[in-house]
Design an enzyme around this catalytic site. Structure first.
Site, PDB file in Angstrom:
ATOM      1  N   ASP A  54      46.590  67.050  59.745  1.00  0.00           N
ATOM      2  CA  ASP A  54      45.775  68.251  58.956  1.00  0.00           C
ATOM      3  C   ASP A  54      45.276  69.191  60.322  1.00  0.00           C
ATOM      4  O   ASP A  54      45.118  68.518  61.615  1.00  0.00           O
ATOM      5  CB  ASP A  54      44.641  67.828  58.522  1.00  0.00           C
ATOM      6  N   TYR A  82      43.255  55.531  63.089  1.00  0.00           N
ATOM      7  CA  TYR A  82      42.472  56.887  63.346  1.00  0.00           C
ATOM      8  C   TYR A  82      41.045  56.271  63.329  1.00  0.00           C
ATOM      9  O   TYR A  82      40.628  55.137  63.096  1.00  0.00           O
ATOM     10  CB  TYR A  82      42.367  57.359  61.690  1.00  0.00           C
ATOM     11  N   ASP A  96      36.663  67.861  54.060  1.00  0.00           N
ATOM     12  CA  ASP A  96      36.486  67.848  55.145  1.00  0.00           C
ATOM     13  C   ASP A  96      35.786  69.431  55.652  1.00  0.00           C
ATOM     14  O   ASP A  96      35.155  69.877  54.875  1.00  0.00           O
ATOM     15  CB  ASP A  96      37.844  68.011  56.182  1.00  0.00           C
ATOM     16  N   ARG A 188      40.984  61.896  54.252  1.00  0.00           N
ATOM     17  CA  ARG A 188      39.752  62.721  53.695  1.00  0.00           C
ATOM     18  C   ARG A 188      39.566  61.790  52.301  1.00  0.00           C
ATOM     19  O   ARG A 188      38.394  61.832  51.598  1.00  0.00           O
ATOM     20  CB  ARG A 188      40.335  63.951  53.303  1.00  0.00           C
TER      21      ARG A 188
END
Length: 231
Positions: A54, A82, A96, A188
Protein backbone atom coordinates in the site's frame (compact mmCIF):
# COMPACT_ATOMS: atom_id res chain seq x y z
CA UNK A 1 22.90 -5.45 -3.80
CA UNK A 2 25.48 -6.25 -6.44
CA UNK A 3 26.67 -3.75 -9.03
CA UNK A 4 24.90 -3.54 -12.38
CA UNK A 5 27.78 -5.29 -14.16
CA UNK A 6 26.71 -8.48 -12.40
CA UNK A 7 23.17 -8.21 -13.80
CA UNK A 8 21.68 -8.69 -17.20
CA UNK A 9 18.48 -6.64 -17.08
CA UNK A 10 17.16 -8.08 -20.35
CA UNK A 11 17.81 -11.71 -19.48
CA UNK A 12 16.44 -11.10 -16.02
CA UNK A 13 17.42 -9.43 -12.75
CA UNK A 14 15.97 -9.66 -9.26
CA UNK A 15 16.16 -6.29 -7.52
CA UNK A 16 15.35 -5.60 -3.86
CA UNK A 17 14.09 -2.13 -2.97
CA UNK A 18 12.91 -0.36 0.17
CA UNK A 19 9.68 1.28 -1.02
CA UNK A 20 9.29 4.84 0.26
CA UNK A 21 6.26 6.08 2.19
CA UNK A 22 3.38 7.35 0.01
CA UNK A 23 4.76 5.81 -3.19
CA UNK A 24 2.63 3.18 -4.88
CA UNK A 25 4.29 -0.07 -5.89
CA UNK A 26 3.71 0.94 -9.53
CA UNK A 27 5.46 4.28 -8.89
CA UNK A 28 8.51 2.28 -7.89
CA UNK A 29 8.29 -0.03 -10.91
CA UNK A 30 7.90 2.89 -13.31
CA UNK A 31 10.87 4.77 -11.88
CA UNK A 32 13.09 1.67 -11.97
CA UNK A 33 12.03 0.87 -15.54
CA UNK A 34 12.70 4.42 -16.69
CA UNK A 35 16.14 4.47 -15.08
CA UNK A 36 17.19 1.09 -16.52
CA UNK A 37 15.88 1.91 -20.01
CA UNK A 38 17.86 5.14 -19.96
CA UNK A 39 20.97 3.28 -18.84
CA UNK A 40 20.59 0.59 -21.52
CA UNK A 41 19.52 3.01 -24.22
CA UNK A 42 16.30 1.12 -24.95
CA UNK A 43 12.67 2.25 -25.13
CA UNK A 44 11.04 -0.81 -23.60
CA UNK A 45 11.86 -3.36 -20.94
CA UNK A 46 9.65 -5.74 -18.99
CA UNK A 47 9.65 -4.76 -15.33
CA UNK A 48 7.22 -5.86 -12.61
CA UNK A 49 6.90 -6.18 -8.84
CA UNK A 50 6.26 -9.32 -6.81
CA UNK A 51 3.64 -8.25 -4.29
CA UNK A 52 1.90 -4.91 -3.82
CA UNK A 53 2.59 -2.65 -0.87
CA UNK A 54 0.00 0.00 0.00
CA UNK A 55 1.16 3.60 -0.54
CA UNK A 56 1.25 4.21 3.24
CA UNK A 57 3.43 1.12 3.80
CA UNK A 58 7.20 0.91 3.44
CA UNK A 59 9.69 -1.89 3.15
CA UNK A 60 10.74 -4.72 0.90
CA UNK A 61 9.51 -4.63 -2.68
CA UNK A 62 10.91 -7.24 -5.07
CA UNK A 63 11.20 -5.97 -8.65
CA UNK A 64 11.97 -8.29 -11.56
CA UNK A 65 13.23 -7.31 -15.00
CA UNK A 66 13.31 -8.98 -18.41
CA UNK A 67 12.74 -12.72 -18.44
CA UNK A 68 12.76 -12.77 -14.62
CA UNK A 69 9.24 -11.29 -14.71
CA UNK A 70 8.06 -14.83 -15.48
CA UNK A 71 9.05 -15.80 -11.91
CA UNK A 72 6.97 -13.09 -10.21
CA UNK A 73 4.18 -15.49 -9.23
CA UNK A 74 6.64 -17.70 -7.34
CA UNK A 75 7.82 -14.77 -5.23
CA UNK A 76 4.27 -13.57 -4.60
CA UNK A 77 3.42 -16.99 -3.18
CA UNK A 78 6.16 -16.89 -0.53
CA UNK A 79 5.41 -16.11 3.11
CA UNK A 80 5.84 -12.51 4.21
CA UNK A 81 6.87 -10.77 7.41
CA UNK A 82 5.61 -7.36 8.53
CA UNK A 83 6.03 -5.02 11.48
CA UNK A 84 2.77 -3.17 12.07
CA UNK A 85 1.74 -0.45 14.53
CA UNK A 86 -1.92 -0.52 15.54
CA UNK A 87 -3.68 2.37 17.26
CA UNK A 88 -6.25 0.88 19.61
CA UNK A 89 -9.51 2.62 20.46
CA UNK A 90 -10.32 4.09 17.06
CA UNK A 91 -11.21 2.97 13.55
CA UNK A 92 -11.08 4.56 10.12
CA UNK A 93 -13.04 3.41 7.04
CA UNK A 94 -9.80 2.23 5.39
CA UNK A 95 -8.38 0.83 8.67
CA UNK A 96 -5.22 2.87 8.14
CA UNK A 97 -4.33 6.58 7.85
CA UNK A 98 -5.73 7.00 4.33
CA UNK A 99 -9.04 8.10 5.87
CA UNK A 100 -10.03 10.00 9.02
CA UNK A 101 -11.14 8.41 12.29
CA UNK A 102 -14.85 7.61 12.16
CA UNK A 103 -15.44 5.84 15.49
CA UNK A 104 -13.80 5.66 18.90
CA UNK A 105 -13.96 2.87 21.48
CA UNK A 106 -12.93 2.28 25.10
CA UNK A 107 -9.45 0.89 25.78
CA UNK A 108 -9.26 0.97 29.60
CA UNK A 109 -9.95 -2.77 29.76
CA UNK A 110 -7.10 -3.70 27.40
CA UNK A 111 -3.91 -4.99 29.00
CA UNK A 112 -1.04 -7.17 27.85
CA UNK A 113 -2.66 -10.33 29.23
CA UNK A 114 -5.83 -9.75 27.19
CA UNK A 115 -3.78 -9.00 24.06
CA UNK A 116 -1.72 -12.18 24.45
CA UNK A 117 -4.86 -14.23 25.00
CA UNK A 118 -6.72 -12.88 21.95
CA UNK A 119 -3.72 -13.05 19.61
CA UNK A 120 -3.61 -16.83 20.09
CA UNK A 121 -6.85 -16.96 18.08
CA UNK A 122 -5.13 -15.34 15.11
CA UNK A 123 -2.48 -18.02 14.61
CA UNK A 124 -3.21 -20.64 11.99
CA UNK A 125 -5.67 -20.73 9.09
CA UNK A 126 -8.19 -17.89 9.11
CA UNK A 127 -11.05 -16.61 6.98
CA UNK A 128 -10.50 -12.90 6.41
CA UNK A 129 -12.87 -10.45 4.75
CA UNK A 130 -10.73 -8.01 2.72
CA UNK A 131 -11.02 -4.33 3.71
CA UNK A 132 -13.48 -2.24 1.69
CA UNK A 133 -10.52 -0.07 0.70
CA UNK A 134 -8.71 -2.84 -1.16
CA UNK A 135 -7.93 -3.77 -4.77
CA UNK A 136 -10.29 -6.78 -4.76
CA UNK A 137 -12.57 -6.67 -7.80
CA UNK A 138 -16.33 -6.49 -7.28
CA UNK A 139 -18.37 -6.78 -10.49
CA UNK A 140 -15.51 -5.42 -12.55
CA UNK A 141 -14.60 -2.53 -10.25
CA UNK A 142 -11.97 -2.27 -7.53
CA UNK A 143 -13.45 -2.34 -4.02
CA UNK A 144 -11.62 0.87 -3.09
CA UNK A 145 -13.25 2.67 -6.03
CA UNK A 146 -16.69 1.74 -4.69
CA UNK A 147 -15.69 2.63 -1.13
CA UNK A 148 -14.47 6.07 -2.20
CA UNK A 149 -17.85 6.61 -3.86
CA UNK A 150 -19.48 6.00 -0.48
CA UNK A 151 -20.71 2.53 -1.41
CA UNK A 152 -20.24 -0.65 0.66
CA UNK A 153 -18.80 -3.41 -1.53
CA UNK A 154 -19.83 -6.96 -0.69
CA UNK A 155 -16.62 -8.90 -0.16
CA UNK A 156 -16.28 -12.62 0.40
CA UNK A 157 -13.89 -14.02 3.02
CA UNK A 158 -10.59 -15.45 1.85
CA UNK A 159 -8.50 -18.12 3.49
CA UNK A 160 -5.05 -17.17 4.74
CA UNK A 161 -2.48 -18.41 7.22
CA UNK A 162 -0.90 -16.47 10.07
CA UNK A 163 2.23 -18.42 10.96
CA UNK A 164 3.46 -16.11 13.72
CA UNK A 165 2.16 -13.03 15.52
CA UNK A 166 4.32 -11.47 18.22
CA UNK A 167 3.96 -8.37 20.40
CA UNK A 168 6.99 -6.11 19.91
CA UNK A 169 5.71 -3.25 22.08
CA UNK A 170 2.54 -2.05 23.79
CA UNK A 171 2.06 1.35 25.39
CA UNK A 172 -0.27 4.37 25.19
CA UNK A 173 -2.85 2.37 23.21
CA UNK A 174 -0.24 1.62 20.52
CA UNK A 175 0.37 -2.04 19.76
CA UNK A 176 3.39 -3.02 17.65
CA UNK A 177 3.25 -6.50 16.14
CA UNK A 178 5.57 -8.69 14.10
CA UNK A 179 3.48 -10.82 11.76
CA UNK A 180 4.50 -13.73 9.53
CA UNK A 181 1.73 -14.61 7.10
CA UNK A 182 0.73 -16.11 3.79
CA UNK A 183 0.08 -14.46 0.46
CA UNK A 184 -3.15 -12.47 0.36
CA UNK A 185 -3.14 -11.31 3.97
CA UNK A 186 -4.41 -7.77 4.51
CA UNK A 187 -2.66 -6.41 7.58
CA UNK A 188 -5.26 -3.64 7.68
CA UNK A 189 -7.90 -6.34 7.88
CA UNK A 190 -5.96 -7.99 10.67
CA UNK A 191 -5.83 -4.67 12.55
CA UNK A 192 -9.62 -4.38 12.18
CA UNK A 193 -10.21 -7.92 13.45
CA UNK A 194 -7.80 -7.60 16.39
CA UNK A 195 -9.59 -4.43 17.45
CA UNK A 196 -12.92 -6.25 17.40
CA UNK A 197 -11.44 -9.21 19.31
CA UNK A 198 -10.27 -6.80 22.02
CA UNK A 199 -13.84 -5.41 22.21
CA UNK A 200 -12.56 -2.09 20.96
CA UNK A 201 -11.40 -0.72 17.61
CA UNK A 202 -8.08 -0.48 15.82
CA UNK A 203 -6.40 0.88 12.72
CA UNK A 204 -2.90 0.81 11.25
CA UNK A 205 -0.62 3.79 11.75
CA UNK A 206 2.55 2.27 10.28
CA UNK A 207 3.30 -0.86 8.25
CA UNK A 208 6.67 -2.13 7.09
CA UNK A 209 7.34 -5.32 5.13
CA UNK A 210 10.56 -6.81 6.42
CA UNK A 211 10.79 -10.11 4.55
CA UNK A 212 9.51 -12.09 1.55
CA UNK A 213 10.64 -15.71 1.69
CA UNK A 214 14.43 -15.61 2.21
CA UNK A 215 14.75 -11.99 1.08
CA UNK A 216 15.13 -9.36 3.80
CA UNK A 217 14.60 -5.60 3.83
CA UNK A 218 18.12 -5.38 5.29
CA UNK A 219 19.49 -6.22 1.84
CA UNK A 220 17.55 -3.58 -0.08
CA UNK A 221 18.55 -0.35 -1.78
CA UNK A 222 16.72 2.93 -2.09
CA UNK A 223 16.07 4.21 -5.61
CA UNK A 224 18.80 6.82 -5.11
CA UNK A 225 21.33 4.17 -4.14
CA UNK A 226 20.33 2.07 -7.15
CA UNK A 227 20.77 5.03 -9.49
CA UNK A 228 24.30 5.57 -8.16
CA UNK A 229 25.10 1.97 -9.03
CA UNK A 230 24.25 2.75 -12.67
CA UNK A 231 26.31 5.93 -12.91
Amino acid sequence: MNTESEYDFKEGALLLFDKPYEWTSFDMVNKVRKRICSYLGVKKLKVGHAGTLDPLATGLLIICTGKATKTIDSYQAKEKEYVATLKLGATTPSFDLETEIDKTFPTEHIDRALIDKELLNFVGELDQIPPAFSAVKVKGKRAYELAREGKTPELKPKKLVIKEIEVVDFKNDELVLRIVCSKGTYIRGLARDIGYALKSGSHLTTLRRTRIGKYSVENTLSLEEFEKKLN
